[in-house]
Motif scaffolding. Sequence first.
Motif, PDB file in Angstrom:
ATOM      1  N   GLU A   1       0.538   5.493   0.267  1.00 36.34           N
ATOM      2  CA  GLU A   1      -0.333   6.621   0.588  1.00 36.34           C
ATOM      3  C   GLU A   1       0.448   7.935   0.466  1.00 36.34           C
ATOM      4  N   PRO A   2      -0.167   8.993  -0.117  1.00 32.98           N
ATOM      5  CA  PRO A   2      -1.560   9.061  -0.560  1.00 32.98           C
ATOM      6  C   PRO A   2      -1.810   8.362  -1.902  1.00 32.98           C
ATOM      7  N   SER A   3      -0.756   8.234  -2.748  1.00 29.96           N
ATOM      8  CA  SER A   3      -0.892   7.512  -4.008  1.00 29.96           C
ATOM      9  C   SER A   3       0.519   7.220  -4.502  1.00 29.96           C
ATOM     10  N   ASP A   4       0.589   6.472  -5.600  1.00 28.27           N
ATOM     11  CA  ASP A   4       1.907   6.133  -6.125  1.00 28.27           C
ATOM     12  C   ASP A   4       2.514   7.248  -6.965  1.00 28.27           C
ATOM     13  N   THR A   5       1.772   8.334  -7.203  1.00 26.92           N
ATOM     14  CA  THR A   5       2.297   9.522  -7.877  1.00 26.92           C
ATOM     15  C   THR A   5       1.961  10.725  -7.010  1.00 26.92           C
ATOM     16  N   ILE A   6       2.990  11.392  -6.495  1.00 27.92           N
ATOM     17  CA  ILE A   6       2.780  12.477  -5.534  1.00 27.92           C
ATOM     18  C   ILE A   6       3.715  13.623  -5.872  1.00 27.92           C
TER      19      ILE A   6
ATOM     20  N   ASP B   1       5.210  16.115  -0.235  1.00 30.71           N
ATOM     21  CA  ASP B   1       4.083  15.387   0.363  1.00 30.71           C
ATOM     22  C   ASP B   1       4.609  14.314   1.317  1.00 30.71           C
TER      23      ASP B   1
ATOM     24  N   GLU C   1       0.839  -1.195   0.000  1.00 28.54           N
ATOM     25  CA  GLU C   1       0.000   0.000   0.000  1.00 28.54           C
ATOM     26  C   GLU C   1       0.872   1.242   0.000  1.00 28.54           C
TER      27      GLU C   1
ATOM     28  N   ARG D   1      -4.613  16.314  -8.766  1.00 29.57           N
ATOM     29  CA  ARG D   1      -4.208  17.461  -7.941  1.00 29.57           C
ATOM     30  C   ARG D   1      -3.420  18.413  -8.818  1.00 29.57           C
TER      31      ARG D   1
ATOM     32  N   VAL E   1       6.758   4.133  -7.566  1.00 26.50           N
ATOM     33  CA  VAL E   1       6.401   5.429  -6.978  1.00 26.50           C
ATOM     34  C   VAL E   1       7.063   6.529  -7.809  1.00 26.50           C
TER      35      VAL E   1
ATOM     36  N   ASN F   1      -2.391  12.984 -10.004  1.00 29.00           N
ATOM     37  CA  ASN F   1      -3.622  12.343  -9.536  1.00 29.00           C
ATOM     38  C   ASN F   1      -4.751  13.344  -9.319  1.00 29.00           C
TER      39      ASN F   1
ATOM     40  N   ARG G   1       5.532  -2.210  -6.865  1.00 27.89           N
ATOM     41  CA  ARG G   1       4.826  -1.016  -7.331  1.00 27.89           C
ATOM     42  C   ARG G   1       5.836   0.101  -7.532  1.00 27.89           C
TER      43      ARG G   1
END
Length: 707
Positions: free
Chosen positions: A230-235, A239, A228, A397, A309, A395, A307
């Motif tokens: 967080e907040p996502s795999d593209t930031i 952050d 998992e 944003r 990032v 994402n 995954r």
Amino acid sequence: MLKIIVPFLTLLLIEMNKTETQKGVSINTVTITFDAEEDIRRGSKIILTCSASILKHTTERIQIVYLFYKGQDKGVLLEKVTSDALESQYIIQSARVSHSGYYHCVVEAGTEKKKSESTFITVTGNVTSPLLTIQPMDVIVGDSIELHCASDEIPPLTFIFFKFNGPKAQRLKDVRSNEKFAVHQLKVAANTGKNYSCQVQASGINYSRHSKIVQITVQDPFSDPVLEIEPSDTIFEGDSLTIRCMVNFTPLFLGVQPQMMIVKDAIPITTIYNTTTAVFTTTAALNDTGEYECIAKWKEAMKMTKRKVIVKVPVSEPTLKSKRTGDNVLEGDTLDLSCAVLKGSYPITYKFYKVTTDAALYQKSLNATEAVYSITSVNSEHHGTYSCEASNTVNQRNQTKRSQYVTITVKVPVSNPTIKGNSLKDVHKTGEVVTLLCHSTTGTLPITYSLFLNKRFIYSASKSNTEPAAFKVLINETNDGGEYKCKAENEIPNLFKYSEGMNFTVKDTSWWKYIIISVSLAILVAAAILSLCLIRLCKNKDISQVDESDGTHQGEPLQHIQGSRKGSMEIIYSKVGKMIHPSSIFLGADADRNHEGDYTNIMQPEGNGANTDRNHEGDYTYITLPEGKAYIFTGSDSESDCDGDYTNVSSKRKAANTDSDSCSDENDAIQYTQIDLTALQSGNMPQPLGHTVYASIALDKIQQGSP
């Protein structure tokens, strides 16, 4: 001793005899043939015969060795036969497809050895399917299994092992064997398949069908790990980034605690034992971009998931600028506005705005730190204030920054001016006032208009509105006729424009000049008398003492500066225009002279008399003015400056001097009149105290009928 030597000698003699016998053998040829039906089918009988042509040099029997091979070179040895006959046979009772291929034989006799040519046999039919077995059948992740594939076909054979993922078979490995079986070992992993089969290739060209599929049972001690992010795999950079690695154990393995690892780009960043969860937390930076793995391991069992990032850099505040030097641009030019950022992950969306509208003028997404908005032909509508925006997205944003404001000033060159008069007449009389209008319909304000007569500059006027410039021209003489042009220019350098020429002629009328001269002399005398009265009334004791104690000031030159008081004197000039003085009025004057300007002044003479020391060339005549009488001084001084240090009424010739209003301008052709009432204080006249007062008469105003 003899017991040892005698047997040895006997053996030696036997070997020598055998060698001599073998040396008497020569193999000429070796051939191989087969006897079978023309179409050899599966189950047919095949007889291979190897024949040798041997030359013997002895009568003794010779032992011949026959070797049967399958294959072209060394191949697989099928049978070895020893005989004293000159041929031998190899029989295939029930042919299989795997018997297809090349065959040859080798003959050995004594020290001789010879190989036959190869012959090819084709057996039609199918290759028998092999049999697959797996040991063990029940395993857990990390165990090893052995796949055993056996066939009834004739070696050499190629065994092919397969793994099935659904209906699709995946080829695992090819094993070539000179036996009728082959073995393949593998370790059971989380992604290891559970269904297997094998296949046989015989004679290098024929394939059997797949064996029956064998299924193994794999028990997982824990589930596939979950990674998992967080907040996502593209930031965005800055952050908070949290990576969590987790597994769940099956009921049969409850209580088992594996090793949990979080790995970035093959480098472990977090390792935790005896737990089912590993956590990594950081503030995202650009170098945190990469591939992350969640690994769960227990004994030989190991499972992993991956995954990626991506950490993006938010755009910095953009800078808007014009690629031209300065923020001014000429109408018709190309305007390039550049919006640039120092950093920001791609793609970056650029938008250009004008403050007068909310809609973007231009928008573009680029993999670049700069975007350019080009206006190919600038006009006055492009004048105004601009800004730009830069943004990138993660994402959904959106990170948006706005630039500073830049004002673009569009400068419009002046158009070709037009010139016209207030009258349509082509002929004017001397004494008339002609108004010439000069106008450019377009051009950035203010616009400066300049008037020219016969290519000679007259004067200029600046307009801050769109109205034409009005030039008033007093017609003094016939030379005031000719071609008039006007020039228009604004702040744009070197882009001035000239009008077309406008021509008119002047008809001389000899009488209005005399009226002006007579009126001027009368006004001069009246002004002198009035000034005398004013001087006596403004008598001052302190100034009188200074004048009596310091006589050096009497000879200092006068300062001719319009509208100011210099050295206790104030001089005011009056423009009367370029005058032609009749010889009947001005003593010693040249009526036909063409000088830039004349002027007449009355000033205080140096010393107490008319004939005191002077620094001027030429003769002069004077008339004093005590109690109503006037001394008039006439003469010429071609080299004197505008500053006066003499008392006379003279016709002065002076070149153009723009630094002093007391001189005539070559272009303006202006004549000045000046009265120095200090002349009344010289010599035999009373000396009033106080400042010297000058009076001026604007004869040009009299000409035009204005006060």
